[in-house]
Design a protein around this motif. Structure first.
Motif, short mmCIF file in Angstrom:
data_model
loop_
_atom_site.label_atom_id
_atom_site.label_comp_id
_atom_site.label_asym_id
_atom_site.label_seq_id
_atom_site.Cartn_x
_atom_site.Cartn_y
_atom_site.Cartn_z
N THR A 87 23.66 -1.46 -46.62
CA THR A 87 24.84 -0.73 -46.15
C THR A 87 24.70 -0.41 -44.67
OG1 THR A 87 25.12 0.23 -48.35
CG2 THR A 87 26.25 1.33 -46.53
N TYR A 88 23.52 0.02 -44.24
CA TYR A 88 23.27 0.33 -42.84
C TYR A 88 23.52 -0.91 -41.97
CZ TYR A 88 20.76 1.25 -38.50
OH TYR A 88 20.42 1.39 -37.18
N ALA A 89 23.02 -2.06 -42.39
CA ALA A 89 23.21 -3.29 -41.63
C ALA A 89 24.69 -3.67 -41.54
CB ALA A 89 22.41 -4.43 -42.24
N ALA A 90 25.42 -3.50 -42.63
CA ALA A 90 26.85 -3.82 -42.64
C ALA A 90 27.63 -2.89 -41.72
CB ALA A 90 27.40 -3.76 -44.06
N HIS A 122 26.84 -3.68 -38.07
CA HIS A 122 27.53 -4.91 -37.67
C HIS A 122 29.02 -4.63 -37.39
CE1 HIS A 122 28.55 -9.12 -37.41
NE2 HIS A 122 29.49 -8.94 -38.33
N LEU A 123 29.66 -3.83 -38.25
CA LEU A 123 31.07 -3.52 -38.06
C LEU A 123 31.29 -2.71 -36.77
CD1 LEU A 123 32.12 -2.61 -41.72
CD2 LEU A 123 32.87 -4.59 -40.38
N ILE A 124 30.41 -1.75 -36.51
CA ILE A 124 30.53 -0.96 -35.28
C ILE A 124 30.34 -1.83 -34.05
CG2 ILE A 124 29.42 0.88 -33.92
CD1 ILE A 124 28.85 2.29 -36.63
#
Length: 190
Positions: free
Chosen positions: A178-181, A184-186
Motif C-alpha cells: 500500500t505504501y509503494a502504491a 507512486h501515485l503521489i
C-alpha cells in the motif's frame, strides 16, 4: 563350413541385424528418511518393467519413451507424498536421461517440471523448519509460468491438498505494498 561356425561368422553377403539403440535412464529419489523406500514403477519399450525403491541407474536400456509412475509411501504413521504421480522420459542413445523425484510429508500439487524439482525440496525444507502447514510457489519468466505448485493441506483435517492456484491472505505484507502504491501515485501527481 565348420570353421565359419566355430568363428561365429555368417554367410557371405549377409549382414547381421544392427544392435538396437540403447541409452541410460537414472531415477533419483530425495526427501525420504533412512529406512523408508520410494515406490516407483518404470515401464517402457520391449516390455521393460521395473519397480524402484531408491535412486537407481538403469542402463543400458532400449531407446524410446518410458512411463514413470510414482506413488506415496508410508512409514510409522507418516505418509510421504511424491512431487509427481507420473511423468514420461525420452531415452536416446546419445546421452543419459535423468528424472528426479522428491518425497515430502506434505502433498505437492501442480504440474511437475523435472528441471525445477530442487524448488520442491527447498519449499518443503523451509516449511518443515518453520511449521508452515500450507503454501504456494510460482516462478515466471517473460510473462510465462515456468512452475506453479501448492504444498501442504488446504484444511485442518488434512483431506484436501493445497492447489497450485490457492490464494492466501497477505496479512502485514499489505502495508508495504500500500505504501509503494500511494508513493507512486503521489510521485505521478495523481
Amino acid at each position: 563350413m565348420g570353421a565359419a561356425a566355430a568363428c561365429g561368422g555368417s554367410s557371405p553377403g549377409v549382414t547381421p541385424p544392427p544392435a538396437a539403440p540403447a541409452g541410460s535412464l537414472t531415477i533419483t529419489v530425495g526427501g525420504l528418511p533412512g529406512g523408508v523406500d520410494a515406490h516407483i514403477v518404470v515401464t517402457g519399450p520391449q516390455g521393460f518393467n521395473r519397480v524402484l525403491t531408491q535412486t537407481t541407474a538403469l542402463g543400458p536400456v532400449p531407446a524410446g519413451q518410458y512411463r514413470i509412475a510414482v506413488a506415496s509411501t508410508a512409514a510409522t504413521a507418516t505418509t510421504w507424498y511424491p512431487d509427481a504421480d507420473s511423468t514420461t522420459a525420452s531415452v536416446a542413445a546419445t546421452g543419459p536421461t535423468v528424472r528426479s523425484f522428491y518425497y515430502a510429508n506434505l502433498p505437492i500439487s501442480g504440474a511437475y517440471v523435472p528441471e525445477l524439482v530442487p524448488f520442491d525440496s527447498l519449499m518443503i525444507t523451509y516449511m518443515s523448519a518453520r511449521h508452515i502447514p500450507a503454501a504456494t510457489f510460482a516462478i515466471s519468466r517473460n510473462g510465462q509460468h515456468l512452475m506453479q505448485r501448492g504444498y501442504g493441506w488446504l484444511d485442518g483435517a488434512a483431506t484436501a491438498p493445497v492447489p497450485p492456484d490457492a490464494l492466501f491472505r497477505l496479512a502485514s505484507l499489505s502495508k508495504p505494498l500500500t505504501y509503494a502504491a500511494v508513493t507512486h501515485l503521489i510521485a505521478s501527481g495523481a
